[in-house]
Design a protein around this motif. Structure first.
Motif, PDB file in Angstrom:
ATOM      1  N   PHE A  20       0.797  -1.223   0.000  1.00 45.22           N
ATOM      2  CA  PHE A  20       0.000   0.000   0.000  1.00 45.22           C
ATOM      3  C   PHE A  20       0.834   1.280   0.000  1.00 45.22           C
ATOM      4  N   ALA A  21       2.103   1.195   0.419  1.00 46.19           N
ATOM      5  CA  ALA A  21       2.911   2.420   0.527  1.00 46.19           C
ATOM      6  C   ALA A  21       4.398   2.084   0.630  1.00 46.19           C
ATOM      7  N   ASN A  61      -5.858  -7.949  -4.490  1.00 48.15           N
ATOM      8  CA  ASN A  61      -6.933  -7.176  -5.107  1.00 48.15           C
ATOM      9  C   ASN A  61      -7.051  -5.737  -4.623  1.00 48.15           C
ATOM     10  N   LYS A  62      -6.608  -5.463  -3.422  1.00 53.16           N
ATOM     11  CA  LYS A  62      -6.706  -4.101  -2.876  1.00 53.16           C
ATOM     12  C   LYS A  62      -5.334  -3.435  -2.766  1.00 53.16           C
ATOM     13  N   GLY A  63      -4.291  -4.255  -2.691  1.00 48.85           N
ATOM     14  CA  GLY A  63      -2.938  -3.732  -2.631  1.00 48.85           C
ATOM     15  C   GLY A  63      -2.283  -3.828  -3.997  1.00 48.85           C
ATOM     16  N   ASN A  64      -0.963  -3.645  -4.029  1.00 47.30           N
ATOM     17  CA  ASN A  64      -0.242  -3.701  -5.297  1.00 47.30           C
ATOM     18  C   ASN A  64       1.017  -4.555  -5.109  1.00 47.30           C
ATOM     19  N   LEU A  67       4.289  -3.263  -6.706  1.00 46.91           N
ATOM     20  CA  LEU A  67       4.931  -2.187  -5.948  1.00 46.91           C
ATOM     21  C   LEU A  67       5.576  -2.711  -4.675  1.00 46.91           C
ATOM     22  N   ALA A  68       4.938  -3.654  -4.007  1.00 48.69           N
ATOM     23  CA  ALA A  68       5.521  -4.224  -2.788  1.00 48.69           C
ATOM     24  C   ALA A  68       6.886  -4.822  -3.095  1.00 48.69           C
ATOM     25  N   ILE A  69       6.992  -5.533  -4.197  1.00 50.07           N
ATOM     26  CA  ILE A  69       8.271  -6.134  -4.590  1.00 50.07           C
ATOM     27  C   ILE A  69       9.284  -5.038  -4.909  1.00 50.07           C
ATOM     28  N   THR A 108      -4.200 -15.068 -11.543  1.00 51.40           N
ATOM     29  CA  THR A 108      -3.546 -14.411 -10.413  1.00 51.40           C
ATOM     30  C   THR A 108      -2.195 -13.834 -10.818  1.00 51.40           C
ATOM     31  N   LYS A 109      -1.538 -14.455 -11.772  1.00 54.27           N
ATOM     32  CA  LYS A 109      -0.231 -13.963 -12.230  1.00 54.27           C
ATOM     33  C   LYS A 109      -0.304 -12.541 -12.761  1.00 54.27           C
ATOM     34  N   LYS A 110      -1.482 -12.127 -13.225  1.00 57.61           N
ATOM     35  CA  LYS A 110      -1.616 -10.786 -13.796  1.00 57.61           C
ATOM     36  C   LYS A 110      -1.210  -9.697 -12.803  1.00 57.61           C
ATOM     37  N   HIS A 111      -1.292  -9.998 -11.528  1.00 59.56           N
ATOM     38  CA  HIS A 111      -0.896  -9.040 -10.499  1.00 59.56           C
ATOM     39  C   HIS A 111       0.619  -8.842 -10.463  1.00 59.56           C
TER      40      HIS A 111
END
Length: 123
Positions: A20-21, A61-64, A67-69, A108-111
């Protein structure tokens, strides 16, 4: 066979928070949990709790996850030359995620796919 630790200082919630940040303050785990609680309420998800059965779905679904990686890798890079215990906050959970993503269902891989169709960013 080689083993690697998927560590997260100070707690697993730090890894969750990175969805998220970008966050680099070395706070106590209660601060990370409080951040997640605020974020979950903001998203209409109720209260964050440890051991939530749907945490994976929430983060996807609500986070990214991409970006976390990216954020986790940046923090590790900035901590280069220091031991894992000295990198706080920090997490290498992304290494486990990068390894396991290839076993996820295609939907799910699309994320984890960047704009060029490559699995994961910064590979």
């Amino acid at each position: 066979m080689q083993y690697h630790a998927a560590w997260s200082n100070e707690c697993i919630e730090f890894w969750f928070l990175l969805h998220f940040a970008y966050y680099t303050s070395n706070n106590h785990r209660t601060e990370y949990i409080s951040f997640l609680g605020d974020k979950f309420r903001e998203l209409g998800l109720g209260k964050y709790q440890k051991n939530m059965k749907d945490i994976f779905d929430i983060l996807m679904n609500k986070g990214n996850p991409k970006l976390a990686i990216r954020y986790a890798k940046r923090i590790i890079k900035d901590g280069q030359g220091r031991t894992p215990t000295e990198i706080a906050p920090g997490t290498k959970v992304y290494e486990l995620v990068e390894e396991l993503v290839k076993y996820l269902p295609e939907a799910t891989k699309k994320h984890f796919i960047d704009s060029f169709g490559r699995v994961l960013l910064d590979r």
